[in-house]
Enzyme design. Structure first.
Site, short mmCIF file in Angstrom:
data_model
loop_
_atom_site.label_atom_id
_atom_site.label_comp_id
_atom_site.label_asym_id
_atom_site.label_seq_id
_atom_site.Cartn_x
_atom_site.Cartn_y
_atom_site.Cartn_z
N CYS A 195 4.63 -2.21 -1.48
CA CYS A 195 5.37 -0.98 -1.80
C CYS A 195 4.56 0.03 -2.58
CB CYS A 195 6.64 -1.34 -2.57
SG CYS A 195 7.55 -2.66 -1.74
N HIS B 74 10.21 4.38 -9.01
CA HIS B 74 10.12 3.45 -7.89
C HIS B 74 11.55 3.16 -7.43
CE1 HIS B 74 8.21 0.83 -5.14
NE2 HIS B 74 8.80 -0.24 -5.59
N GLU C 266 11.99 -1.03 -14.73
CA GLU C 266 11.37 0.31 -14.69
C GLU C 266 11.89 1.17 -15.86
OE1 GLU C 266 11.73 2.40 -10.96
OE2 GLU C 266 10.16 3.81 -11.57
N LYS D 166 14.74 7.22 -3.06
CA LYS D 166 15.00 6.14 -2.09
C LYS D 166 16.48 6.10 -1.73
CE LYS D 166 11.21 2.92 -3.06
NZ LYS D 166 10.51 3.51 -4.22
N HIS E 260 13.75 2.92 1.39
CA HIS E 260 12.47 2.42 0.89
C HIS E 260 11.50 2.31 2.07
CE1 HIS E 260 9.40 0.39 -1.18
NE2 HIS E 260 10.11 -0.41 -1.94
N PHE F 83 5.59 -5.57 -4.76
CA PHE F 83 5.59 -7.03 -4.71
C PHE F 83 4.15 -7.49 -4.90
CE2 PHE F 83 9.54 -8.27 -1.99
CZ PHE F 83 10.34 -8.00 -3.10
#
Lengths: 402, 85
Positions: free
Chosen positions: A162, A294, A305, A326, A331, A390
């Site tokens: 990501c 994010h 976050e 998003k 995403h 990830f």
């Protein structure tokens, strides 16, 4: 060290087929997420996504091109065309020799893998089309962009899940800033919205069945999107000299690794990346007015976050805006940072902050100004874009208005 | 449709030509078919006739399959189709 300008931007995603359309729809708080349409979708538990709509590749590419272009390459070339055209640059001679393309993608030609595995496993075929490999390879999109625009310098593809696009843009930025290249094409793309692509994500049990609601207490997971966003990064002084329109200035970046867990994010890793970007761009925390989060809409990301932002910015965390687009475009995995950089450009260039839509209920663990549901008009000088992947690989970009 | 006509159709489609412009004497090179077009043509022919063509793109001249002209390709395919039945 050279200053670095963005002199071209292009995109195709679930919010629009151009930057202009995407900006309008981000400002409207439109949701690009809806029912998925592809083969065997009825066998999926997750049936929603931010699919690119009204897109017929046969109207854009010829048969020979389509035999080599996976959907991810198609998206990339469409976005690159818009970006390069806007920059007005024609790559030839010494400029072409030094210019390259660095792109991010997590999966590459996922639907090419999917279609051909189907053919050999499900349908029992013993032969696949000869271009399966050049079509699915992760660098296919970057290579086709290099061929299309005569980019003969350093070109490669970055794959950091990501954070792929942010890592890619950071690399391209570094090349222009250091003087290795005067112009770099960069960004990212993803096209995982096919049966196998969504089925794999289902397995993790982090996907929402109804909506992406980042930072909202009733959020229930992430929603995938697809598409591409491409940028032309250029030596600022040279761009100015030739009279190019400068959309924004990239002023810094940082990358960090959590070195802790393959899926769970770390507050420390995220905070180190944000802090690093401030340091690289020589910013004080108070100068940052907007952060494109994010903001995946998972409990793990959103809490971590917000805690990282609170850590880095201290009391100023209450004065800055942090939104997750998003919620609108989904995403885009490896392409997400590229589309999200558009929201940062819109903030610093047009003074419009894209909202976090679908926000329904305050979460005390995400008690920041997440620009809920409605865009806001605020003059913004500096914006950050977060990407936390990830595997614990983080990359944060900083841009400034011109 | 006989084998020859079908092969010419496949080659013509690959070369983006009218089948009437593909003669038995034509070479793939003269039709503008490059190495990528060649492997694509071989794939299409294998699919159409359900055969396996012994062709290795690394050493086209060493292959058992003669691709020097349209005529040689057709006769090679006729042989493979005959062996199949």
């Amino acid at each position: 060290m050279n200053r670095v300008a963005i002199t071209g931007a292009g995109t195709i995603n679930s919010l629009g087929h151009s930057v202009k359309e995407t900006f309008i729809n981000m400002a409207e708080g439109l949701c690009g997420i809806g029912p998925l349409h592809f083969r065997d979708v009825d066998r999926l538990d997750i049936k929603i996504g931010g699919q690119v709509k009204n897109f017929d590749p046969t109207t854009v590419f010829n048969r020979q091109q389509l035999s080599l272009y996976d959907r991810v390459t198609q998206f990339t070339l469409i976005a690159a065309k818009e970006a390069v055209k806007q920059s007005g640059i024609i790559f030839s001679g010494e400029l072409a020799a030094k210019s390259g393309v660095v792109l991010g993608t997590a999966g590459g030609g996922v639907s090419t893998w999917d279609d051909n595995y189907r053919a050999v496993y499900e349908e029992g075929k013993n032969r696949v089309h000869p271009f399966v490999v050049p079509k699915l390879m992760n660098n296919a999109a970057a290579s086709h962009v290099s061929m299309e625009y005569n980019l003969k310098g350093p070109s490669f593809t970055v794959s950091t899940a990501c954070a792929s696009s942010n890592h890619a843009i950071a690399q391209a930025f570094q090349m222009v800033r250091s003087g290795l290249s005067d112009v770099m094409v960069t960004g990212g793309s993803e096209s995982m919205l096919c049966f196998g692509g969504v089925k794999a994500w289902e397995g993790l049990r982090v996907m929402s069945k109804d909506a992406c609601r980042p930072f909202s207490a009733n959020r229930n997971g992430m929603v995938q999107g697809e598409g591409a966003a491409i940028f032309v990064l250029e030596n600022f002084d040279k761009a100015k000299k030739r009279g190019a329109e400068i959309l924004a200035e990239v002023i810094g970046y940082a990358m960090s690794s959590d070195a802790s867990d393959i899926v769970m994010p770390s507050k420390q890793g995220a905070a180190r990346a944000i802090k690093g970007a401030l340091h690289d761009a020589q910013l004080s925390p108070e100068q940052v007015k907007y952060i494109n989060a994010h903001g995946t809409g998972t409990a793990a990301n959103d809490k971590t976050e917000c805690a990282a932002v609170a850590d880095v910015f201290g009391r100023h965390a209450d004065n800055l805006m942090l939104s997750s687009t998003k919620s609108m475009h989904g995403h885009l995995i490896g392409g997400t940072g590229a589309v999200e950089l558009l929201a940062c450009i819109m903030a610093v260039k047009d003074g419009i902050i894209a909202p976090t839509i679908g926000y329904e209920e305050a979460d005390p663990e995400c008690a920041l100004d997440v620009v809920p549901n409605q865009a806001r008009e605020v003059e913004v000088d500096v914006a950050l874009s977060n990407a936390f992947a990830f595997g614990g690989l983080n990359a944060v970009l900083a841009v400034r208005s011109v | 449709m006989d084998i020859g006509t079908k092969v010419i159709d496949i080659i013509a489609e690959q070369a983006i030509l009218d089948p009437g412009d593909v003669t038995l004497e034509s070479t793939l090179e003269s039709l503008g078919i490059d190495s990528m077009g060649l492997v694509e043509s071989i794939f299409a022919i294998e699919e159409a006739f359900d055969i396996r063509i012994p062709f290795n793109a690394n050493e086209p001249s060493d292959s058992d399959f003669n691709i020097s002209s349209v005529a040689s390709i057709i006769s090679g395919i006729e042989k493979l189709v005959a062996e199949k039945t």
